[in-house]
Write a protein that holds these residues in place. Structure first.
Motif, short mmCIF file in Angstrom:
data_model
loop_
_atom_site.label_atom_id
_atom_site.label_comp_id
_atom_site.label_asym_id
_atom_site.label_seq_id
_atom_site.Cartn_x
_atom_site.Cartn_y
_atom_site.Cartn_z
N THR A 1 97.15 37.67 114.46
CA THR A 1 96.60 38.73 115.31
C THR A 1 96.09 38.16 116.63
O THR A 1 96.28 38.77 117.70
CB THR A 1 95.46 39.46 114.57
OG1 THR A 1 95.93 39.90 113.29
CG2 THR A 1 94.98 40.66 115.36
N LEU B 1 97.46 39.21 120.37
CA LEU B 1 96.57 39.72 121.41
C LEU B 1 96.36 38.72 122.55
O LEU B 1 95.59 38.99 123.48
CB LEU B 1 95.22 40.09 120.80
CG LEU B 1 95.24 41.28 119.82
CD1 LEU B 1 93.90 41.43 119.12
CD2 LEU B 1 95.60 42.57 120.57
N LEU C 1 94.93 35.76 122.45
CA LEU C 1 93.61 35.13 122.42
C LEU C 1 93.75 33.66 122.03
O LEU C 1 94.59 33.31 121.22
CB LEU C 1 92.71 35.85 121.42
CG LEU C 1 92.43 37.32 121.75
CD1 LEU C 1 91.69 37.99 120.61
CD2 LEU C 1 91.62 37.43 123.04
N LEU D 1 88.79 36.16 118.77
CA LEU D 1 89.20 37.33 117.98
C LEU D 1 87.99 37.97 117.33
O LEU D 1 87.87 39.21 117.30
CB LEU D 1 90.21 36.91 116.92
CG LEU D 1 90.82 38.04 116.09
CD1 LEU D 1 91.79 38.87 116.93
CD2 LEU D 1 91.55 37.49 114.86
N LEU E 1 85.97 39.91 119.86
CA LEU E 1 86.65 41.16 120.20
C LEU E 1 86.46 42.19 119.07
O LEU E 1 86.17 43.36 119.33
CB LEU E 1 88.14 40.90 120.42
CG LEU E 1 88.99 42.08 120.89
CD1 LEU E 1 88.51 42.61 122.24
CD2 LEU E 1 90.46 41.67 120.98
N SER F 1 84.44 46.66 118.14
CA SER F 1 84.87 47.84 117.41
C SER F 1 83.79 48.20 116.38
O SER F 1 82.71 47.63 116.38
CB SER F 1 86.21 47.56 116.72
OG SER F 1 86.67 48.69 116.01
N LYS G 1 93.65 50.16 120.75
CA LYS G 1 92.89 49.26 121.62
C LYS G 1 92.80 47.90 120.96
O LYS G 1 92.73 47.80 119.72
CB LYS G 1 91.50 49.82 121.89
CG LYS G 1 91.52 51.11 122.72
CD LYS G 1 90.12 51.59 123.03
CE LYS G 1 90.18 52.84 123.90
NZ LYS G 1 88.82 53.38 124.15
N PRO G 2 92.78 46.83 121.75
CA PRO G 2 92.75 45.48 121.17
C PRO G 2 91.60 45.26 120.20
O PRO G 2 91.78 44.62 119.16
CB PRO G 2 92.63 44.57 122.40
CG PRO G 2 93.21 45.36 123.52
CD PRO G 2 92.88 46.79 123.22
N GLU G 3 90.43 45.78 120.52
CA GLU G 3 89.28 45.51 119.64
C GLU G 3 89.46 46.14 118.26
O GLU G 3 88.99 45.60 117.25
CB GLU G 3 87.97 45.99 120.28
CG GLU G 3 87.90 47.46 120.59
CD GLU G 3 88.29 47.79 122.03
OE1 GLU G 3 87.73 48.76 122.58
OE2 GLU G 3 89.13 47.05 122.58
N LEU H 1 92.40 46.63 116.71
CA LEU H 1 93.36 45.80 115.99
C LEU H 1 92.69 44.52 115.48
O LEU H 1 92.93 44.08 114.35
CB LEU H 1 94.56 45.45 116.88
CG LEU H 1 95.61 44.53 116.25
CD1 LEU H 1 96.16 45.12 114.95
CD2 LEU H 1 96.75 44.27 117.23
N ALA H 2 91.83 43.94 116.31
CA ALA H 2 91.11 42.74 115.90
C ALA H 2 90.24 43.04 114.67
O ALA H 2 90.23 42.28 113.70
CB ALA H 2 90.25 42.21 117.05
#
Length: 479
Positions: free
Chosen positions: A292, A296, A298, A304, A307, A311, A348-350, A352-353
């Motif tokens: 992941t 992304l 990172l 990660l 991030l 969320s 949003k990336p956060e 998914l993280a």
């Protein structure tokens, strides 16, 4: 004050700790890498001795009264009738033996037959599987093989000056695939099934027994595998489970009896105290996080985690089934990962993280439930591995696992467990300790995390994960 030593001979290095017999306090330590490159599948066991000698240099063992040896599991050292190695030791995961594993499962009549016989189903890494590979691919070496030892058995034997008597312990024996933790006995017929003929096997001695004494008067305890020594070093007992976060993950717990599991998901190991260590393995743990992070863009897992903390629990409905390498728990060897719950607001990336951390931990919680479903009590979980320090792991783990989570400070728990075994054997030999009661050493220094008010939130996240898993892989956990 007495002092004892514990030795951890891992796949890559030897680490030695010297401890106070009464408290377990580490007084001094030594370290040396094995003299070889990388992690080969075949290793000359002399490399382990060379590394041991270097790690013990500078008078490290001066005054030591007893030594315990823990070593990498799954290594097989085949010896001829004179006690010489027939070929290099076969170590590690050894993927070349995958066909041999399938052959053995079929030869005995399936997974259930193996689970009933020895509490585990042959995998590529298992010593019994390596014997089948040896018989098929190196028949002359197989024919010359007269004695079978594991890594810690061989090291103990060498330290004692290669006596006629060869010993092992319950913990090491339980991982071979030809000793049953349930009956406490070898299955020589399974050695013959794999190797093509019988071989001499080391005597299984008790947890507090000594393997022998060196000519210099140094007592050597039974020794054990790395997993069992680490559990003993941590001081886990009934009601405790250990969740290890490596590339793959594992969940093990202390239980008073051996478990036979016809699905093959539970491996029934023995521990270093006379109890049992049922283990459930997942193929996807930290590799989920690394994948992941790469997706992304990172640089590391810390980024990660940062991030993911932006969320909220449940990742806005985003659910990641982290079966990236297929999966063992549940048994889905040919599947891939699944990302579900994509909506415009969740993309949003956060999120998914966050879903990556929750997916990894929910997968391990599923493994924990396999043990709970068989009557294993879990009141507290020890969380091991560098990823256990990540804030996103610590924020979610207690509520997803539903119990107190303990994150021990990094220490050489395998070597400490080996030293504790040495102290036990020494005290029993001197008549100062009961063979049924290990020395009461200081517990691991640790951070303790409680589920608290987040418990209901965590259970809702689990339900969300379970719903997606059941929809995508209906009945995956039914045997």
């Amino acid at each position: 004050m007495g002092i004892v030593a514990g030795l951890d001979s891992s796949p890559e290095f030897t680490r030695i700790v010297v401890c106070d017999t009464d408290t377990g306090a580490v007084l001094r330590q030594g370290y040396a890498p094995h003299p070889m490159e990388g992690r080969p599948s075949d290793v000359d066991p002399q490399a382990w001795l060379l590394s041991l000698g270097e790690a013990a240099g500078g008078g490290l063992l001066e005054g030591v009264q007893a030594i315990g040896v823990a070593s990498q599991q799954n290594a097989v050292v085949p010896l001829d009738a004179q006690g010489n190695t027939v070929r290099p030791a076969m170590v590690g995961g050894d993927k070349r033996a995958q066909v041999a594993a399938a052959d053995l499962v079929d030869a005995l009549g399936g997974k259930e037959a193996w689970a009933q016989a020895v509490g585990c189903v042959p995998q590529a890494a298992r010593p019994v599987t390596k014997l089948r590979w040896l018989a098929k691919n190196e028949p002359e070496n197989a024919r010359r093989t007269a004695v079978l030892l594991q890594a810690h058995d061989w090291l103990v034997w060498q330290l004692l000056g290669r006596p006629v008597r060869r010993t092992t312990d319950r913990g090491g024996a339980s991982g071979t695939g030809y000793w049953s933790a349930a009956t406490g006995a070898y299955r020589p017929d399974l050695v013959e099934l794999a190797l093509g003929h019988q071989a001499m096997l080391p005597e299984v001695i008790g947890p507090a027994d000594a393997a022998g004494t060196t000519p210099e008067g140094l007592l050597i305890s039974a020794g054990t595998g790395e997993t069992m020594a680490a559990a003993f070093g941590l001081g886990i007992g009934l009601g405790d489970a250990v969740v290890s976060l490596g590339a793959s993950g594992s969940v093990m717990a202390v239980h008073p009896e051996a478990l036979a599991d016809q699905t093959g998901m539970i491996t029934s190991l023995a521990d270093a105290t006379g109890m049992h260590l049922p283990v459930v393995t997942t193929l996807n743990a930290v590799r989920t996080l690394r994948g992941t992070a790469e997706l992304l863009g990172l640089p590391d897992l810390e980024s990660l985690s940062d991030l993911a903390m932006k969320s909220t629990p449940g990742a806005h409905g985003l659910v990641l089934l982290p079966y990236l390498e297929g999966e063992r728990t549940p048994n889905l060897p040919h599947t891939a990962g699944t990302l579900a719950g994509l909506r415009r607001e969740s993309m949003k990336p956060e999120h998914l993280a966050r879903a990556a951390f929750e997916g990894m931990l929910c997968g391990l919680a599923d493994a924990l439930d396999v043990l709970r479903g068989r009557g294993v009590e879990v009141r507290r979980i020890f969380l091991l591995g560098p990823a256990a320090e990540l804030p996103a792991v610590q924020a979610s783990a207690p509520s997803l696992f539903g119990v107190q989570v303990v994150v021990p400070q990094p220490a050489d728990y395998t070597a400490i467990g080996a030293a504790r075994q040495a102290a036990w054997a020494l005290d029993v030999s001197q008549g100062t300790l009961d063979p049924r009661t290990p020395p009461a050493w200081q517990g691991a220094a640790a951070q303790v995390l409680e589920p608290g008010e987040e418990l209901a939130v965590g259970q809702a996240v689990r339900q969300q994960f379970t719903a997606v898993r059941e929809q995508t892989h209906p009945g995956a956990f039914r045997s």
